[in-house]
Write a protein that holds these residues in place. Structure first.
Motif, PDB file in Angstrom:
ATOM      1  N   GLY A 249       0.785  -1.225   0.000  1.00 53.15           N
ATOM      2  CA  GLY A 249       0.000   0.000   0.000  1.00 53.15           C
ATOM      3  C   GLY A 249       0.819   1.277   0.000  1.00 53.15           C
ATOM      4  N   VAL A 250       2.097   1.204   0.401  1.00 54.26           N
ATOM      5  CA  VAL A 250       2.884   2.441   0.419  1.00 54.26           C
ATOM      6  C   VAL A 250       3.088   2.987  -0.995  1.00 54.26           C
ATOM      7  N   HIS A 251       2.998   2.135  -1.995  1.00 51.94           N
ATOM      8  CA  HIS A 251       3.316   2.585  -3.348  1.00 51.94           C
ATOM      9  C   HIS A 251       2.257   3.540  -3.907  1.00 51.94           C
ATOM     10  N   ALA A 252       1.027   3.410  -3.468  1.00 50.24           N
ATOM     11  CA  ALA A 252       0.005   4.369  -3.901  1.00 50.24           C
ATOM     12  C   ALA A 252       0.337   5.769  -3.392  1.00 50.24           C
ATOM     13  N   ILE A 253       0.875   5.852  -2.177  1.00 52.45           N
ATOM     14  CA  ILE A 253       1.277   7.150  -1.630  1.00 52.45           C
ATOM     15  C   ILE A 253       2.392   7.749  -2.471  1.00 52.45           C
ATOM     16  N   HIS A 254       3.387   6.941  -2.800  1.00 50.04           N
ATOM     17  CA  HIS A 254       4.522   7.457  -3.557  1.00 50.04           C
ATOM     18  C   HIS A 254       4.135   7.828  -4.986  1.00 50.04           C
ATOM     19  N   ARG A 255       3.196   7.110  -5.563  1.00 47.91           N
ATOM     20  CA  ARG A 255       2.731   7.492  -6.906  1.00 47.91           C
ATOM     21  C   ARG A 255       2.041   8.849  -6.872  1.00 47.91           C
ATOM     22  N   ALA A 256       1.262   9.088  -5.843  1.00 50.65           N
ATOM     23  CA  ALA A 256       0.602  10.397  -5.719  1.00 50.65           C
ATOM     24  C   ALA A 256       1.642  11.499  -5.544  1.00 50.65           C
ATOM     25  N   TRP A 257       2.671  11.227  -4.771  1.00 49.36           N
ATOM     26  CA  TRP A 257       3.702  12.241  -4.564  1.00 49.36           C
ATOM     27  C   TRP A 257       4.511  12.470  -5.832  1.00 49.36           C
ATOM     28  N   ARG A 258       4.734  11.429  -6.619  1.00 51.74           N
ATOM     29  CA  ARG A 258       5.457  11.610  -7.874  1.00 51.74           C
ATOM     30  C   ARG A 258       4.667  12.535  -8.810  1.00 51.74           C
ATOM     31  N   THR A 259       3.353  12.349  -8.856  1.00 54.16           N
ATOM     32  CA  THR A 259       2.523  13.237  -9.671  1.00 54.16           C
ATOM     33  C   THR A 259       2.665  14.679  -9.207  1.00 54.16           C
ATOM     34  N   LEU A 260       2.696  14.874  -7.897  1.00 51.52           N
ATOM     35  CA  LEU A 260       2.879  16.215  -7.341  1.00 51.52           C
ATOM     36  C   LEU A 260       4.238  16.786  -7.742  1.00 51.52           C
ATOM     37  N   LEU A 261       5.291  16.007  -7.595  1.00 49.92           N
ATOM     38  CA  LEU A 261       6.636  16.476  -7.946  1.00 49.92           C
ATOM     39  C   LEU A 261       6.737  16.824  -9.425  1.00 49.92           C
ATOM     40  N   ASP A 262       6.126  16.002 -10.263  1.00 53.53           N
ATOM     41  CA  ASP A 262       6.187  16.244 -11.707  1.00 53.53           C
ATOM     42  C   ASP A 262       5.446  17.512 -12.116  1.00 53.53           C
ATOM     43  N   GLY A 263       4.576  18.001 -11.245  1.00 49.57           N
ATOM     44  CA  GLY A 263       3.853  19.227 -11.545  1.00 49.57           C
ATOM     45  C   GLY A 263       4.678  20.482 -11.366  1.00 49.57           C
ATOM     46  N   TYR A 264       5.875  20.339 -10.806  1.00 49.99           N
ATOM     47  CA  TYR A 264       6.780  21.478 -10.606  1.00 49.99           C
ATOM     48  C   TYR A 264       7.905  21.416 -11.628  1.00 49.99           C
TER      49      TYR A 264
END
Length: 544
Positions: A249-264
């Motif tokens: 389940g931790v990977h769903a958190i990291h995928r969401a954060w990657r999307t956030l990082l890619d937005g910058y």
């Protein structure tokens, strides 16, 4: 003709953020343990202004980025990894303005800045935990076992020793995989997700280039919180699948954060501090839609043996290649015994291990002071020690690399690698600041100071500077292909484009055919009549 080589000094180039969109694939990143790096105000504790004052040193060293350990508002029960306010700077380390100015100054110097984020737990002084109703919604509370709930909900142990549960005045129990002052958040609550998204945005908007994610493998726990049935669970981390670590389940958190990082803009990155039982499990954290890097603790935990090193290098490269990611190498950090001590063999072996690491494909992390060859401080008096593992009676803050309790340090081993740096002078605090230092520095560290080693071609500091300069100027180092070459027993030989690396893990010299023109060696290498004599416990780079 015999030629001896230690540390030539090629022209150095200033590091800079503009190395392309994949800068992190071969970056060398320097960990600053803020409390122990440089003190600007004389209170004996390093701070953000102290870090800023030493940025020219890091530029001269030749690294690409700086990772700052937590400087957030905290009661400091665990060196700042117990955060009470993720948007404020603790007065020990300065003000929010100091953080802003440090980030700007680093960018002007040509350095990127990575900051720690601590999402598995907060301080028990965090406003959420101080509110009884919010606490039971956003942290992991369970009723106890036994006739009156007097027993912990399960058999989980704290990484710092003792039970992972503490009973409240209301009779229920809360989970803390670390110290009791560090309650674990409940990541099944959407409010927790929303809050950390906002925290990440706060620091990204301030200009940070990424986050090192503390306990990136720990936010999600197995359903039902099952018993483990094994004592001393800290020794199992990184070797077995545990119900509180490395859950899918931790990977769903990291995928969401990657999307956030890619937005910058600017290629902001996420770095996982993740303990996983296999390189294949670790590679899941750096899939294309997850984080950019994950520390390779399997490499850090490997002893100084040619067969073991080759095995872990092969497994690591294969695992990360399967997901298109670089491997991220590390030998020391603020949680483990310094590799000068941990590997045995002293400074010679540590220097060789560093050159081996810097010749491998991918990115590398350096821990402050390793470039000075600092050993672990193993004789700190009990009255000055601050590691919560020591006070809870644990043997370590995590699994020792060789499976033993301390691997060359003291019980509660993390204080020994956190002693403040020596900058100059022949007596403590060696230029650390205008006052003393929060942990005592050894009386013989004057010869290891930055000032003492600068300009000495045989010093460890100049070896690091030269290695980083070569790594930057030689196109075959960093990210790219690698091929093993035949070698005698106890010797590792591998080729990078235009460069050959030989590593003698044996204590005695080994003679080999001359492989090329020597570029850099951790110890003097003699070459004569078409052969080379590799010193024991050494690493050499050759131009081919």
């Amino acid at each position: 003709m015999t030629q001896e080589l230690t540390s030539p000094s090629p022209a150095r180039q200033a590091p800079g953020p503009g190395r392309g969109p994949g800068w992190w694939r071969d970056a060398v990143i320097y960990q600053v343990y803020v409390r122990s790096f440089a003190d600007s105000d004389g209170d004996g504790i390093g701070d953000l202004q102290g870090v800023r004052s030493r940025l020219p040193y890091l530029k001269e060293l030749g690294v690409d980025a700086v990772w700052l350990t937590p400087f957030y508002a905290s009661p400091q029960a665990d060196g700042g990894y117990d955060v009470a306010d993720y948007r404020a700077v603790d007065p020990l380390f300065g003000r929010l303005q100091d953080a802003d100015e440090l980030i700007r100054a680093a960018h002007e110097t040509g350095l990127r800045v990575i900051v720690d984020i601590v999402p598995n737990h907060t301080s028990d002084q965090h406003p959420w935990f101080q509110d009884p109703e919010l606490a039971r919604q956003r942290y992991i509370f369970r009723p106890g076992k036994g006739d009156s709930g007097q027993l912990p909900p399960n058999d989980w142990e704290s990484i710092f020793g003792g039970p992972a549960w503490t009973r409240t005045g209301r009779g229920d129990w809360y989970l803390h995989l670390f110290a009791p002052e560090q309650p674990d958040l409940d990541w099944e609550n959407p409010d927790v997700h929303a809050e950390f998204t906002a925290i990440l945005r706060f620091w990204l908007d301030l200009g940070v280039d990424g986050f090192r994610i503390d306990v990136a493998h720990g936010m999600v726990k197995a359903a039902g919180l099952p018993d483990i049935g094994h004592g001393r669970q800290a020794t199992l981390i990184g070797s077995q699948h545990l119900p509180f670590f490395d859950q899918d389940g931790v990977h769903a958190i990291h995928r969401a954060w990657r999307t956030l990082l890619d937005g910058y803009d600017g290629a902001r990155i996420g770095v996982a501090e993740a303990w996983a039982p296999t390189p294949e499990r670790l590679a899941l954290y750096v899939r294309p839609d997850e984080l950019h890097q994950a520390f390779n603790f399997q490499f850090l935990g490997t002893g100084w043996r040619a067969d073991g090193l080759r095995e872990v290098i092969d497994a690591s490269l294969a695992a990360t290649a399967s997901v298109g990611a670089p491997t991220t190498w590390v030998l020391s950090n603020h949680d483990v015994v310094r590799h000068t001590t941990r590997l045995g063999g002293g400074l010679a072996r540590a220097r060789a291990a560093t050159l081996l690491m810097l010749a491998l494909p991918g990115s590398a992390y350096l821990y402050q002071g390793e470039e000075l060859g600092l050993p672990e401080v193993t004789d700190l008096p009990d009255e000055v020690r601050q590691d919560p593992a020591f006070f809870r009676g644990a043997a370590s803050a995590g699994p020792a690399p060789d499976g033993t309790a301390d691997a060359g340090g003291q019980d509660g081993m993390r204080d020994g690698c956190r002693v403040p740096l020596p900058w100059a002078g022949d007596r403590p605090p060696y230029g650390f600041g205008p006052g003393g230092s929060w942990l005592p520095q050894p009386a013989d560290w004057g010869a290891l100071s930055v000032a003492a080693q600068t300009g000495d071609p045989d010093s460890t500091l100049e070896l690091y500077r030269t290695a980083l300069a070569l790594r930057r100027t030689l196109p075959g180092l960093g990210d790219g292909p690698m091929n093993w070459r035949p070698a005698p027993d106890g010797v590792l030989t591998f080729a990078r484009p235009g460069v050959l690396c030989t590593v003698n893990t044996l204590p005695d010299p080994v003679e080999i055919p001359l492989p090329g023109r020597p570029l850099l060696s951790s110890a003097p290498v003699a070459t004569e009549d078409g052969s080379a004599l590799l010193p024991g416990d050494s690493c050499t780079w050759w131009a081919i």
